[in-house]
Enzyme design. Sequence first.
Site, mmCIF file in Angstrom:
data_model
loop_
_atom_site.group_PDB
_atom_site.id
_atom_site.type_symbol
_atom_site.label_atom_id
_atom_site.label_comp_id
_atom_site.label_asym_id
_atom_site.label_seq_id
_atom_site.Cartn_x
_atom_site.Cartn_y
_atom_site.Cartn_z
ATOM 1 N N HIS A 50 -5.006 1.825 7.220
ATOM 2 C CA HIS A 50 -3.650 2.390 7.255
ATOM 3 C C HIS A 50 -3.514 3.514 6.207
ATOM 4 C CE1 HIS A 50 0.868 1.744 7.795
ATOM 5 N NE2 HIS A 50 0.816 2.476 6.688
ATOM 6 N N GLU A 51 -4.004 3.255 4.984
ATOM 7 C CA GLU A 51 -3.844 4.251 3.904
ATOM 8 C C GLU A 51 -4.756 5.459 4.113
ATOM 9 O OE1 GLU A 51 -1.222 3.862 2.309
ATOM 10 O OE2 GLU A 51 -0.956 1.736 2.769
ATOM 11 N N HIS A 99 -3.109 7.681 6.504
ATOM 12 C CA HIS A 99 -2.048 8.482 5.874
ATOM 13 C C HIS A 99 -2.625 9.778 5.294
ATOM 14 C CE1 HIS A 99 1.841 6.567 5.931
ATOM 15 N NE2 HIS A 99 1.369 5.403 5.525
ATOM 16 N N GLN A 150 3.308 9.879 0.981
ATOM 17 C CA GLN A 150 4.557 9.121 1.147
ATOM 18 C C GLN A 150 5.539 9.327 0.002
ATOM 19 O OE1 GLN A 150 2.414 5.231 2.112
ATOM 20 N NE2 GLN A 150 4.254 5.133 3.363
ATOM 21 N N CYS A 178 5.257 0.241 7.938
ATOM 22 C CA CYS A 178 4.966 1.328 7.008
ATOM 23 C C CYS A 178 6.241 1.644 6.238
ATOM 24 C CB CYS A 178 4.504 2.560 7.792
ATOM 25 S SG CYS A 178 4.167 3.992 6.747
ATOM 26 N N LEU A 179 6.112 1.850 4.932
ATOM 27 C CA LEU A 179 7.298 2.160 4.111
ATOM 28 C C LEU A 179 7.991 3.433 4.588
ATOM 29 C CD1 LEU A 179 5.947 1.391 0.515
ATOM 30 C CD2 LEU A 179 7.495 -0.022 1.891
ATOM 31 N N GLY A 190 0.846 -1.185 0.000
ATOM 32 C CA GLY A 190 0.000 0.000 0.000
ATOM 33 C C GLY A 190 0.881 1.235 0.000
HETATM 34 NI NI NI Z 1 2.246 3.511 5.648
#
Ligand code: NI
Length: 169
Positions: free
Chosen positions: A134-135, A138, A50, A92-93, A45
């Site tokens: 989660h997204e 963000h 991000q 998370c990236l 995701g």
């Molecule tokens: Ni994330």
Amino acid sequence: MIYPIVKFGNPVLEKPAEKVTVFDEELKKLIEDMFESMYAARGVGLAAPQIGISRRIAVVDVTFKEDPDAKLVLINPEIIRKEGRHSQSEGCLSIPDFRENVGRAKEVTIRAQDVTGQVFEKTGDDLLARAFQHETDHLNGKLYINHISALKRDLIKRKIRKLVKAGEW
Ligand code: NI
């Protein structure tokens, strides 16, 4: 084009993103680039903040290229129903190499627009429900570490500060 992933500490990750109102070729290209960037970073995701773009766009593929139908574009997403509770390890990236157990709704329904602006609803459970939450977080300037204990969050922040000082973040 593969964008570099913005890491925790960059303010773009902690402010609400702007609503998308124009559904044009530029948006299509950005979404293609977001999938490319997500896969390159080995993620399932990715939200536009991000990659440093504060717009309400996220891409998700919880199968990581296994199932082409699992590729989802979420524009201006909203969670409209939540059910159950489920705690699982989450990362998370933008916070690489850290993971924590996070409690989330087990099943959620999301309402979003696709790349053409068409509104749709989709229900997911387990990993997909987690990705939706989660997204969407963000896009509201929230990270998964907002859902863990202050003690664990401070520990992660302290480790990140050390990495920043060492030039490793
Ligand atoms: Ni994330």
